[in-house]
Write a protein that holds these residues in place. Sequence first.
Motif, mmCIF file in Angstrom:
data_model
loop_
_atom_site.group_PDB
_atom_site.id
_atom_site.type_symbol
_atom_site.label_atom_id
_atom_site.label_comp_id
_atom_site.label_asym_id
_atom_site.label_seq_id
_atom_site.Cartn_x
_atom_site.Cartn_y
_atom_site.Cartn_z
ATOM 1 N N HIS A 56 -6.137 27.440 12.630
ATOM 2 C CA HIS A 56 -7.196 28.773 12.733
ATOM 3 C C HIS A 56 -6.553 29.913 13.302
ATOM 4 O O HIS A 56 -6.182 29.872 14.460
ATOM 5 C CB HIS A 56 -8.271 28.020 13.663
ATOM 6 C CG HIS A 56 -9.322 28.763 13.641
ATOM 7 N ND1 HIS A 56 -10.347 29.103 14.590
ATOM 8 C CD2 HIS A 56 -9.725 29.729 12.757
ATOM 9 C CE1 HIS A 56 -11.200 29.815 14.384
ATOM 10 N NE2 HIS A 56 -10.891 30.567 13.393
ATOM 11 N N TYR A 107 -8.963 30.283 8.747
ATOM 12 C CA TYR A 107 -8.215 28.958 8.497
ATOM 13 C C TYR A 107 -7.554 29.375 7.395
ATOM 14 O O TYR A 107 -7.705 29.676 6.338
ATOM 15 C CB TYR A 107 -9.270 27.815 8.115
ATOM 16 C CG TYR A 107 -10.122 27.428 9.388
ATOM 17 C CD1 TYR A 107 -9.548 26.674 10.170
ATOM 18 C CD2 TYR A 107 -11.691 27.936 9.602
ATOM 19 C CE1 TYR A 107 -10.382 26.218 11.335
ATOM 20 C CE2 TYR A 107 -12.233 27.670 10.634
ATOM 21 C CZ TYR A 107 -11.448 26.670 11.560
ATOM 22 O OH TYR A 107 -12.272 26.498 12.564
ATOM 23 N N VAL A 108 -6.110 28.948 7.796
ATOM 24 C CA VAL A 108 -4.955 29.088 6.651
ATOM 25 C C VAL A 108 -4.103 27.848 6.674
ATOM 26 O O VAL A 108 -4.588 27.043 7.310
ATOM 27 C CB VAL A 108 -4.073 30.476 7.029
ATOM 28 C CG1 VAL A 108 -4.915 31.467 6.909
ATOM 29 C CG2 VAL A 108 -3.385 30.126 8.319
ATOM 30 N N GLU A 140 -5.913 24.788 5.264
ATOM 31 C CA GLU A 140 -6.934 25.164 6.607
ATOM 32 C C GLU A 140 -6.350 24.448 7.777
ATOM 33 O O GLU A 140 -7.216 24.307 8.585
ATOM 34 C CB GLU A 140 -8.374 25.220 6.035
ATOM 35 C CG GLU A 140 -8.727 25.980 5.142
ATOM 36 C CD GLU A 140 -10.323 25.883 4.725
ATOM 37 O OE1 GLU A 140 -11.113 25.287 5.515
ATOM 38 O OE2 GLU A 140 -10.888 26.499 3.946
#
Length: 162
Positions: free
Chosen positions: A146, A152-153, A143
């Motif tokens: 954004h 969130y990655v 996360e």
Amino acid sequence: MQIREATAADWPAIWPFFHRIVAAGETFTFPTGLGEEEGRDWWLLAEPDRTVVAVDGAGTVLGTAKMNRNHMGNAAHIASASYMVDPTHTGQGVGRSLCEYSLEWARGAGYRAMQFNAVVATNSNAVRLYESLGFEVVGTLPEGFHHPVHGYVGLHVMYRLL
């Protein structure tokens, strides 16, 4: 396609796609509202670092890369690079050519490895390209990014020896 050193005269050709990519907020950790002057200062690097452009036979800028030392002191032997390809020229090998060029530059400048600090996990085209050139994901910040669409990655740290 030719890859050559970028000059201040190239910035007007770089800025439109640089701005479009940064403002989209999907692949770079730059502020999405980054202005033109600040963007130019962040992208057009002075020696010993390097910024290049890939151009076609007519001199049209297809993409650009910046290459620099990633760390200082006892870790100054690690290089880094960033790439932007004009979206109208994707799928033509521009990114691969720029990445291969940066690897040769780093090798020639005496670096021992290259590290990308923040490859957005959802940027699958970039991840595939880097892996095909010998990079591996050595860690992911969960996360850490954004994304405007995916939320969130992860942010990958990618690395390869030269």
